[in-house]
Design an enzyme around this catalytic site. Sequence first.
Site, PDB file in Angstrom:
ATOM      1  N   GLY A 102     -69.087  59.622   2.120  1.00 52.36           N
ATOM      2  CA  GLY A 102     -69.093  61.083   0.943  1.00 52.36           C
ATOM      3  C   GLY A 102     -68.931  61.636  -0.368  1.00 52.36           C
ATOM      4  N   GLY A 103     -69.226  63.412  -0.506  1.00 54.76           N
ATOM      5  CA  GLY A 103     -68.798  63.273  -1.707  1.00 54.76           C
ATOM      6  C   GLY A 103     -67.662  62.816  -2.457  1.00 54.76           C
TER       7      GLY A 103
ATOM      8  N   GLY B 164     -91.242  46.279 -28.667  1.00 50.54           N
ATOM      9  CA  GLY B 164     -90.698  47.707 -29.023  1.00 50.54           C
ATOM     10  C   GLY B 164     -89.041  46.879 -28.418  1.00 50.54           C
ATOM     11  N   ALA B 165     -88.624  45.751 -28.283  1.00 53.63           N
ATOM     12  CA  ALA B 165     -87.454  45.324 -27.105  1.00 53.63           C
ATOM     13  C   ALA B 165     -87.045  44.320 -28.696  1.00 53.63           C
ATOM     14  CB  ALA B 165     -87.623  43.839 -26.135  1.00 53.63           C
TER      15      ALA B 165
END
Length: 545
Positions: A198-199, A433-434
């Site tokens: 759960g949370g 860009g890398a």
Amino acid sequence: MSDLMEDPRAGSNAAQQAGKKNHPKKVREIPESLKKFREIHAAAEAGGPPEKIAAQKAKGKLTARDRIAYLVDEGSFQELGLLMETRCTDFGVKDKHIKGDGVITGFGTINGRLAAIFSEDFTQLGGSLGRTHADKISRLMDMAADARVPVIGILDSGGARIQEGVDSLDGYGEIFYRNTKYSGVVPQISIIVGPCAGGAVYSPALTDFVFMVKGMSNMFVTGPEVVKAATGETVDFETLGGSMTHASKSGVCHFVANSEQDCYRQVKELLSFLPQNRFEAPPALETKDSADRKITLLEKLCELDPRKSYRVHHIIWWLSDEHRFLEVHQNYAKNIVVGFIRLGGQVVGVIANNPAHMAGALDINASDKAARFIRFLNAFNIPILTLVDVPGYWPGVAQEHGGIIRHGAKLLYAYAEASVPKITLVLRKAYGGAYIAMSSKLMGGDINFSLPSAEIAVMGPRGAVEILYSRQIKEAKEEDREALRAKLAKEYSDKFASPYQTAAMGSIDEVIEPAHARARLIGAFRMLAGKRRPGENERAGNIPL
Ligand code: HXC
């Protein structure tokens, strides 16, 4: 009462005189209050009922107290809040008088260094988190932040205590708030040794490092039954949220252990690289490993066919002191490798493209993994070494639609934002860009080295000639095209795909002798040692990217 009136400084004299008179020794009665205190403590320290402890052990799990004992230096643990109980009167919870409310909290030393530790006790109401349980953890975290020491959570819990309703949810709220507030102030580590559902999963997810144990740990927001009801998918606990799922698929888990004992050993190893808080430097170690040890492996790399792959781990091992490398996120996004080494005794965080996986290209997961690690390093004053061998970004519709632009941008942001010393060594390919993303000079790299084997260019030679010479290639006879491509690619490589043009422009500071790489890196980090003093930057939180 008469003892209380005596001067303790006269104790030895009085004892000597008593000895001379040969008085028989009085057997002292243990006062009732002390008896009661000892009974209460013994019962509280024992944990849950014997059958629950037996069930815990039958699952191959340690008890909450044994877990702490594995972690801390013997006799160093000082518990706080052992006697705290729930205030909830619904469903008869209070009548059970669960001392400690299912969690042990306190401080102990680990290899001589103080840490705050909490350990949830599954033998008491399934380790479920009631408000008192949460208050204990929150108090501990507040004290740890004040004392500037790491927080280590050992989690084994059924989640929010159902009997306490919203009060237990609020309990999670106060913990999440502190996880975030103290992020980047003191290191936070979560060890999952049971269910985490759960949370409740969001507290570990907000911490810096998550450890899980094979076959023992589970993390999920909704369990297999809810999944089945909601989506019709059939899945077991291990596949849905076991250690390898989170280590290799979701990236929630940073370290996987084969057993609990192995897990605590790994936690200690991690701590050996970390400062206690953002106001300290990471712990340096003396090393006998010579700073100018030759790295002949890098000479071999220069001879390697650029299309051949290799595991970048070998280079990291060779560069680092005593060949020691603690890899983080070993099983996730293997195209980028991150972890801790020491160079000349000083802790350094490494980020390295790994040509052995997806040719070392950057993708969504690699960008997230590296960006978060860089942000951790920056938060805790750990210098950054970047080893570059990257052909570019991984192409494809899935990557574009998955948001490679957005995720890739996190990597750029993390590097540009980091104000710790940053040294980059280009090993081989560094395209487009890398190249810029991987801590290039103009993105804020302090010292950027390259090996002679580096190919730094807008794109790879083959791709470049297809664009630059598409007309010539189309016009050539079919049988001549391949030779033409090869010739043009070589011309392009000779001109652009080397480090020299980049060095001439100052985008690389130095092209270095490969065998001297270790010496150059150690020298460069020493040069930058005064760049930033611990704690002088604003707090940089380690948001889970
Ligand atoms: C109260 C709980 C509990 C819980 C377990 N127990 N979970 N008590 N609140 N959340 C109790 C059981 O009643 C049992 O009590 C004892 O712990 C041991 O549990 P078992 O079921 O016997 O153990 P096991 O078979 O090993 O199963 C463990 C388990 C299961 C998988 C964790 O207990 C389970 O599914 N629990 C519920 C999990 C869950 O849904 N939690 C809420 C998550 S939501 P007795 O007296 O019989 O020994 C959540 C929200 C957080 O946490 C939100 C934050 C914002």
